[in-house]
Design an enzyme around this catalytic site. Structure first.
Site, PDB file in Angstrom:
ATOM      1  N   ASP A  29      15.769   6.240  10.147  1.00  0.00           N
ATOM      2  CA  ASP A  29      16.558   5.066   9.447  1.00  0.00           C
ATOM      3  C   ASP A  29      17.433   4.750  10.582  1.00  0.00           C
ATOM      4  OD1 ASP A  29      19.287   5.389   7.147  1.00  0.00           O
ATOM      5  OD2 ASP A  29      18.176   3.656   8.096  1.00  0.00           O
ATOM      6  N   ASP A 106      -1.571  -1.124   7.836  1.00  0.00           N
ATOM      7  CA  ASP A 106      -2.124  -0.831   6.453  1.00  0.00           C
ATOM      8  C   ASP A 106      -2.755  -2.069   5.761  1.00  0.00           C
ATOM      9  OD1 ASP A 106      -1.623   2.091   4.961  1.00  0.00           O
ATOM     10  OD2 ASP A 106      -2.985   0.785   4.029  1.00  0.00           O
ATOM     11  N   ASP A 214      -6.722   0.208   2.566  1.00  0.00           N
ATOM     12  CA  ASP A 214      -6.647   0.851   1.408  1.00  0.00           C
ATOM     13  C   ASP A 214      -7.796   0.789   0.265  1.00  0.00           C
ATOM     14  OD1 ASP A 214      -4.685   0.898  -1.309  1.00  0.00           O
ATOM     15  OD2 ASP A 214      -4.230   2.564   0.201  1.00  0.00           O
ATOM     16  N   GLU A 287     -10.062   3.380   3.572  1.00  0.00           N
ATOM     17  CA  GLU A 287      -9.930   4.718   2.679  1.00  0.00           C
ATOM     18  C   GLU A 287     -10.824   4.649   1.664  1.00  0.00           C
ATOM     19  OE1 GLU A 287      -6.183   6.663   0.123  1.00  0.00           O
ATOM     20  OE2 GLU A 287      -6.902   4.562   0.110  1.00  0.00           O
ATOM     21  N   HIS A 360       0.077  10.507   3.423  1.00  0.00           N
ATOM     22  CA  HIS A 360       1.317  10.394   2.561  1.00  0.00           C
ATOM     23  C   HIS A 360       0.847  10.421   1.235  1.00  0.00           C
ATOM     24  CE1 HIS A 360      -1.343   7.091   2.509  1.00  0.00           C
ATOM     25  NE2 HIS A 360      -0.625   6.363   1.367  1.00  0.00           N
TER      26      HIS A 360
HETATM   27  O1  TEU Z   1      -4.617   5.906  -1.953  1.00  0.00           O
HETATM   28  C1  TEU Z   1      -5.746   5.735  -3.089  1.00  0.00           C
HETATM   29  C2  TEU Z   1      -5.842   6.929  -3.525  1.00  0.00           C
HETATM   30  O2  TEU Z   1      -6.961   7.670  -3.623  1.00  0.00           O
HETATM   31  C3  TEU Z   1      -4.745   7.743  -4.147  1.00  0.00           C
HETATM   32  O3  TEU Z   1      -4.246   7.251  -5.088  1.00  0.00           O
HETATM   33  C4  TEU Z   1      -5.133   9.140  -4.428  1.00  0.00           C
HETATM   34  O4  TEU Z   1      -6.002   9.082  -5.417  1.00  0.00           O
HETATM   35  C5  TEU Z   1      -4.046  10.037  -4.916  1.00  0.00           C
HETATM   36  O5  TEU Z   1      -2.946   9.610  -4.337  1.00  0.00           O
HETATM   37  C6  TEU Z   1      -4.312  11.421  -4.518  1.00  0.00           C
HETATM   38  O6  TEU Z   1      -3.284  12.057  -5.096  1.00  0.00           O
HETATM   39  C7  TEU Z   1      -4.101   4.459  -1.725  1.00  0.00           C
HETATM   40  C8  TEU Z   1      -2.868   4.804  -1.033  1.00  0.00           C
HETATM   41  O7  TEU Z   1      -2.927   5.719   0.069  1.00  0.00           O
HETATM   42  C9  TEU Z   1      -2.040   5.346  -2.022  1.00  0.00           C
HETATM   43  O8  TEU Z   1      -0.798   5.340  -1.238  1.00  0.00           O
HETATM   44  C10 TEU Z   1      -1.665   4.175  -2.929  1.00  0.00           C
HETATM   45  O9  TEU Z   1      -0.755   4.603  -3.893  1.00  0.00           O
HETATM   46  C11 TEU Z   1      -2.881   3.800  -3.651  1.00  0.00           C
HETATM   47  O10 TEU Z   1      -4.009   3.649  -2.516  1.00  0.00           O
HETATM   48  C12 TEU Z   1      -2.750   2.505  -3.992  1.00  0.00           C
HETATM   49  O11 TEU Z   1      -2.451   1.454  -3.098  1.00  0.00           O
END
Ligand code: TEU
Length: 590
Positions: A29, A106, A214, A287, A360
């Site tokens: 930050d 992303d 994503d 992903e 994350h």
């Molecule tokens: O994540 C997709 C996803 O597979 C995750 O939601 C997963 O199922 C879950 O978090 C596992 O605990 C992507 C992004 O990386 C995530 O941060 C977003 O919340 C999600 O898509 C929606 O955009």
């Protein structure tokens, strides 16, 4: 390894690259508002250059209401003021390129934010030109609109709710596989696809070096010719597949939305429209939850011109029981290595793996797969990194894993911020689950474990902010922090540096074949990398047990050969390989 800008970029440069994921909200930050930002990232580039990474993957910084911390985008062409300005991002791109590093953005185009003007138009009326940019359906026949059961299908969302939200103004429901503020884009509509491709080309023309895409394997849904064109999912039952959906309450949309009938057609079209005409030097990673090796090959086979690699979820779903993500199930290091090896062997010479243990969305890898007790944390963090980074594929380091950052001691739900955890907690209590049990699952699996601020030093807020952090800093930052590690040759940070250097200097790490050893090992694991007579042996004891032998073929010869890297004192024995708790070694010959 900062690339020499005068040198032509090899077509498969990304095979020798190491990617570092920055979660902007929690990295650094610069203006004291307690939330990380782009100028903060720029302040820390020396640190990343010292680590030796080649590419930064930046989680979303676009305009967003931040319901899902940026994975709900309301303007793809602008940066959210929380994170800075477009000019700040241009400066970051310039800084990185000057250092021979790259920036991957992303790409969140399976869904937008409900605040995005596209959705605002789409929901304004049934005959709006953008109505078909999203998935709108009438209530289930015979049910009164808005009432439970009237949803067009029984699908659940990944955030523990129905995947449908009723819009009283137009009397229809819209689809969202995540939060209700993340409506699904309708990729069946060519206008949607062209709008996405133009946006991607705009960012690449601006100097961005690629995209992490994503949930890209959700963009094609199964649409039946006969009504209803979208069909209910399976609920509950013994043969239910582990995954994020609560199929006790909802039907599983998986078979209807994952790897849909046109997903490869769309990705090949995207490649033609966005990447095919550009010089090498871009990175693409998709992903793709719930992906098999066979599907992984379809996405990453270069001959198919879709993606360079995917994030598959097999090894991060190992500790999910039949009840889904929050149904904690035991997983052993053997399970982990079995899964990683299966993808090594499955991708072979055709596909390509992304190598990751954290991001994350996942709890901290040292807490999940290692041992974050003071006695074993450092060594287990190094052992996991050694086993992962020398596999065949592109390694991804999630911010803080290079320091051995661990899960946070969340006391109760109020210590967390993540919509996924909050919805899951509420749903658990609604099902009558004991709050402590629900909180135990969130403490172990919650995404906020990965999102506590980066630990730069031992000061009050770990050097992350001069304000009050949006999420509490992990109290262990007083001992676990970058300042304590960057100049310590025995630190976790330094071990990551050595692994990155090895990948940059050893072609066998990049292009070598993979051969699993010790297949029956419960705690001791090993594999060989081979290339043109050059061999690397990687062995590791992924347990706290003492004196476990790595009985690899030809062990005495290996034990006497060059020890390139280890996370423990020089072994006394030179005729056999006996490993201490969480000990990992890398031998080289040829
Ligand atoms: O994540 C997709 C996803 O597979 C995750 O939601 C997963 O199922 C879950 O978090 C596992 O605990 C992507 C992004 O990386 C995530 O941060 C977003 O919340 C999600 O898509 C929606 O955009």
């Amino acid at each position: 390894m900062t690339a020499d800008p005068s040198e032509p970029v090899p077509r498969d440069w990304w095979k020798s690259a190491v990617v570092y994921q920055v979660y902007p909200r929690s990295f650094m930050d610069s203006d004291g508002d307690g939330i990380g930002d782009i100028p903060g990232i720029r302040q820390r580039l020396d640190y990343l250059q010292r680590l030796g990474v080649d590419v930064l993957w930046l989680s979303p910084v676009y305009k967003s209401p931040m319901d899902d911390n940026g994975y709900d985008i309301s303007d793809y062409y602008d940066v959210d003021p929380l994170f800075g300005t477009l000019a700040d991002l241009d400066d970051l791109i310039a800084d990185l390129h000057e250092r021979g590093m790259k920036l991957v953005m992303d790409l969140v185009v399976n869904h937008t934010s409900s605040a995005h003007p596209w959705f605002q138009e789409s929901r304004s009326s049934k005959d709006n030109p953008k109505r078909d940019w999203y998935w709108w359906r009438p209530p289930r026949p015979g049910h009164s609109p808005g009432e439970p059961g009237a949803e067009p299908t029984n699908w659940g969302s990944a955030f523990s709710e129905s995947a449908w939200t009723f819009d009283p103004d137009t009397g229809e429901y819209y689809l969202h596989l995540f939060a209700s503020s993340q409506p699904e884009l309708n990729w069946e509509n060519p206008e949607v696809r062209q709008a996405v491709y133009s946006m991607m080309n705009w960012w690449l023309d601006r100097g961005v070096d690629g995209f992490r895409m994503d949930v890209i394997n959700l963009i094609s849904k199964v649409v039946h010719d006969e009504p209803p064109d979208l069909r209910d999912g399976i609920r509950g039952g013994p043969d239910r597949q582990p995954g994020p959906i609560d199929t006790v309450r909802f039907g599983d949309p998986g078979p209807h939305v994952l790897h849909g009938p046109r997903v490869h057609e769309f990705l090949q079209e995207m490649h033609r429209e966005v990447f095919a005409h550009r010089p090498p030097g871009l990175l693409t990673v998709g992903e793709t939850p719930a992906t098999t090796v066979e599907q992984g090959l379809l996405y990453t086979d270069p001959a198919r011109a879709e993606l360079q690699m995917v994030f598959q979820f097999e090894h991060v779903d190992l500790d999910s029981g039949p009840g889904g993500k929050w149904d904690l199930a035991p997983a052993t290091s053997r399970d982990l290595i079995d899964s990683l090896a299966q993808w090594q062997e499955g991708m072979g010479e055709i596909g390509w793996n992304s190598l990751y243990l954290g991001n994350h969305d996942q709890p901290r890898c040292v807490s999940r797969f290692g041992d974050d007790s003071p006695e074993h944390r450092d060594r287990s963090a190094k052992a996991l990194a050694t086993v992962l980074h020398l596999l065949r594929g592109t390694p991804y380091i999630y911010q803080g894993d290079e320091l051995g950052m661990a899960n946070a001691p969340f006391r109760d739900i109020n210590d967390t911020r993540d919509i996924e955890s909050h919805n899951a907690y509420r749903a658990a209590l609604a099902r009558g689950q004991d709050p402590d049990a629900a909180m135990e699952a969130i403490r172990y699996k919650g995404r906020d474990n990965a999102r506590t601020p980066m630990q730069w030093d031992a000061s009050e807020h770990a050097g992350f902010t001069t304000g009050s952090p949006w999420l509490e800093v992990n109290p262990d930052h007083v001992t676990v922090n970058a300042a304590a590690q960057v100049n310590d040759p025995d630190s976790v940070f330094s071990h990551y540096r050595k692994l990155i250097k090895l990948r940059h200097q050893e072609p066998v790490v990049v292009h070598g074949t993979f051969t699993r050893l010790l297949r029956d090992g419960e705690d001791v694991h090993g594999y060989l990398r081979r290339l043109d007579g050059r061999e690397l042996l990687v062995v590791a004891n992924l347990s706290s047990k003492e004196g476990l032998e790595a009985a690899v073929p030809d062990a005495p010869t290996w034990a006497a050969s060059e020890l390139v890297l280890s996370n423990a004192p020089e072994p006394a024995e030179r005729d056999r390989i006996v490993l201490g708790p969480w000990e990992a070694r890398v031998y080289r010959r040829g």
